[in-house]
Each structure stands twice: as C-alpha cells, then as structure tokens.
Design a protein around this motif. Structure first.
Motif, mmCIF file in Angstrom:
data_model
loop_
_atom_site.group_PDB
_atom_site.id
_atom_site.type_symbol
_atom_site.label_atom_id
_atom_site.label_comp_id
_atom_site.label_asym_id
_atom_site.label_seq_id
_atom_site.Cartn_x
_atom_site.Cartn_y
_atom_site.Cartn_z
ATOM 1 N N HIS A 141 0.844 -1.205 0.000
ATOM 2 C CA HIS A 141 0.000 0.000 0.000
ATOM 3 C C HIS A 141 0.867 1.238 0.000
ATOM 4 O O HIS A 141 1.354 1.673 1.050
ATOM 5 C CB HIS A 141 -0.911 -0.010 1.229
ATOM 6 N N HIS A 162 1.716 5.108 -2.495
ATOM 7 C CA HIS A 162 1.268 6.014 -3.563
ATOM 8 C C HIS A 162 2.500 6.649 -4.198
ATOM 9 O O HIS A 162 3.128 7.512 -3.601
ATOM 10 C CB HIS A 162 0.327 7.076 -2.991
ATOM 11 N N ASP A 173 2.094 3.289 3.126
ATOM 12 C CA ASP A 173 1.291 4.481 2.867
ATOM 13 C C ASP A 173 2.033 5.765 3.242
ATOM 14 O O ASP A 173 1.409 6.738 3.634
ATOM 15 C CB ASP A 173 -0.047 4.399 3.625
ATOM 16 N N LYS A 232 -8.874 0.432 -6.068
ATOM 17 C CA LYS A 232 -9.137 0.998 -4.748
ATOM 18 C C LYS A 232 -10.337 1.924 -4.769
ATOM 19 O O LYS A 232 -10.473 2.771 -5.653
ATOM 20 C CB LYS A 232 -7.921 1.776 -4.251
ATOM 21 N N HIS A 260 -5.671 -0.018 6.040
ATOM 22 C CA HIS A 260 -5.509 0.563 7.379
ATOM 23 C C HIS A 260 -6.202 -0.292 8.447
ATOM 24 O O HIS A 260 -7.006 0.210 9.235
ATOM 25 C CB HIS A 260 -6.047 2.001 7.409
HETATM 26 ZN ZN ZN Z 1 -3.259 5.096 0.938
#
Ligand code: ZN
Length: 350
Positions: free
Chosen positions: A51, A53, A291, A136, A236
């Motif tokens: 996870h 970005h 993340d 997602k 999460h």
């Molecule tokens: Zn994220």
C-alpha cells in the motif's frame, strides 16, 4: 482566631498541582528510558509494500530505497484515472516490471452520466488488461460522492455489485479505504488524542457530519458477504485498529477479506499485547504496507515494529504525527513475518 494545622509534608507533596502555559507545539519531551534498541536495516524476509502512492515519485529513486531496505516490490495505488492511470502503469512497468505493481483508482467523474455503473465495469476490465492488480475505492464513497438526487452514494449501493463481481472474475482484489480514525469523528478539542494532526489537517475532521463512522463501516461490512468470490482488502486494518476485536470478528466472518497495516503502526504499536495476538491469529490475512513517502528510515521503523521487542520508540508517520504516544515492537515469529511481509501479498498479485 484558630491556627491552621501545619500541613503534612507528604500530603503537601502529593497534592501539589500546577497549570502551565508551555505551548503544546513547544513541548518536545525526550524519553529518559534506557532499554535495548535495535535498528533493523533490512527485513528478515524480502518485503512487499502492498500500500503506497508513488505517482509523484521517480521509479529510479524508489528502486534505490527499495534496494537499500530489502524491499522486493511496492504496490503503487495510483490516484489518477483514465489515460493518466495507464501512463503511470507504463512508467513503473518500464522501470522494473518485477518490482512495481499498480492498483487502479475509482473514477467517479461521470457518475451523473447515463450508464455510469456499467462503464465502471468496463474501466476495471480495461485497466486490469493494462496490468493493474486491483482497484481501490476511497473514503469519498460514503462521505462526499453524491447521487443525482443529492443523497450520498452508499458503499453498499447495489449498483456497484457488478463491479465487485467483475473483480472476482478478473481475479483482482477491491481495496476499501472507508472512514478514518475514530478521533476524526470527534470535536478537535483538548480531549482529542489526534489534536495536533487534526489541527494540521482540519479538513480530515468529520465532526458534525450527519453520518457516523459506525454507519460507514456497517455499509462496507455488508458488501463483503454479498460477494464471497471477490477478494477485498480492508486498508488501514479495515479502518478500525482502535478495536482489533472488531477487525478480528470481521476477518472470522469473511474469509474473502484481508487487511493491510498501512499508516497504522501508531495504533497497533500502542497496544502491543493485543496487536501481537491479532497478528498471530490472522497471520495469513495481514499485508505489510506503509502508505508513506518511500524513505529508508521510514521502512526501518516498520521493520523494527514488526521484528523487535524494543519498547517505546517512535512510529513511522507523516509530518504532523498521529498522536503523542510511542510504540512497542511485536517480535513476530519467522513464519508470521514471512506471511505478512511477502506471502500474503504474493497470493493477491498476478
Ligand atoms: Zn493510501
């Protein structure tokens, strides 16, 4: 006039209290604890960050960090849609096809045009054909995305069912980031444990909204059993690491659900006994994810959290921090580390 009895020195000592005017932002206490500290340079087993970005990152820079940290692969959840998303897939695929994977991002831009829900199915097919390894759906679903009549689109809206069924057919997971930490639903005041984080990001607060976190989670949780053939990833820690008994029951009830730990070290590491039991019980359902902007020191804090029994150290975080506490390591056994770092993710990747 009667004389006041002399105050007992011990009572005086333990009842002394003061109000201070030190600014919270200036209060940066350093722990005086002397306990064992282990920096973990590389994970015990090759790790997959499931996870992150990376849209704004240069693949070569990320690869350098990955090599230094022992990361086998990073799953980039692109936040772009349409042609721009396909370009992101190409950029990372060209740089290192075996080190990067890409998740697509739900495109709501034409929600009010006819045939939107059929089009989302086609788009999923298209992006998976182009190499995407999942899709997602973000927290805008349930909180800000509005239907034509002005009402909030529900997470369990039946019109999304064909999308989830198509994901099963294509054998790619659907990741949900629905809702947010419990404290984001409370007033930003002196009792809010994420006061400084919310002060830095007031737009993250849901206080005053007419929906509750429990309602958002309930909508999401209704989707899992409706699509038993679809694999879902609850980002999460399924958005509820504050209550791991809830997440544990959710995993027990839905064999098609996995959770990632991205950006939730702070929550897990402040309840190390409960978190360790959670990892041991659900070791084949938990995915390592960060993340956070790729950095060597950030990844090493994750490794330290998962592998060592170090006590009371800082958690990896964005700049505004999550709360004023520290975390404790989980000293997970090898077989759990192997699953969480790598094997659970490999099962979800093509
Ligand atoms: Zn994220």
């Amino acid at each position: 006039m009667t004389a006041m009895p002399p105050q007992d020195p011990f009572v005086a000592m333990v009842s002394a209290k003061v109000e201070v005017s030190l600014r919270l932002s200036d209060f940066q206490p350093r722990s005086m604890l002397v306990t064992a500290a282990h920096e973990v340079q590389r994970p015990k087993f090759p790790a997959i960050d499931y996870h992150n970005h990376l849209d704004a990152q240069e693949p070569a820079n990320v690869l350098r960090i990955m090599d230094e940290c022992g990361l086998e692969r990073v799953v980039n959840i692109t936040m772009r849609t349409g042609e721009a998303a396909l370009q992101i897939i190409d950029k990372f695929h060209k740089a290192a096809p075996h080190r990067f994977s890409t998740y697509g991002w739900m495109d709501w831009s034409d929600l009010h045009s006819p045939d939107f829900f059929r089009r989302t199915v086609d788009r999923l097919e298209q992006i998976v054909e182009h190499g995407a390894c999942g899709l997602k759906l973000w927290k805008d679903l349930g909180t800000t995305i509005r239907d034509k009549d002005g009402s909030l689109l529900r997470i369990d809206d039946e019109r999304l069912a064909p999308l989830f069924d198509k994901a099963a057919e294509l054998n790619v997971p659907i990741m949900f980031h629905i809702a947010d930490p419990d404290a984001f639903f409370l007033p930003i005041d002196n009792q809010n444990e994420r006061y400084e984080e919310l002060a830095a990001h007031p737009e993250w607060s849901y206080y005053g909204a007419h929906f509750s976190k429990a309602e958002l989670l309930a909508q999401r949780d209704r989707v899992f059993p409706r699509h038993p053939k679809t694999t879902f990833v609850g980002a999460h820690v399924a958005e509820h690491p504050e209550d791991l008994s809830y997440v544990s029951r959710l995993l027990d009830a839905n064999p098609n659900l996995q959770v990632d730990i991205a950006a939730r070290c702070a929550e897990l590491g402040r309840q190390p006994y409960t978190a360790r039991e959670f990892f041991l019980k659900h070791s084949d359902r938990i995915l390592f994810g960060s993340d956070l902007i790729p950095e060597v020191s950030m990844y090493r804090l994750y490794f330290r959290f998962l592998e060592t029994r170090d006590e009371y150290f800082e958690y990896p975080s964005h700049a505004s921090r999550q709360g004023r506490w520290n975390i404790h390591g989980l000293f997970l056994p090898d077989e759990v580390l192997r699953s969480v770092y790598r094997e659970n993710a490999l099962r979800l990747l093509p």
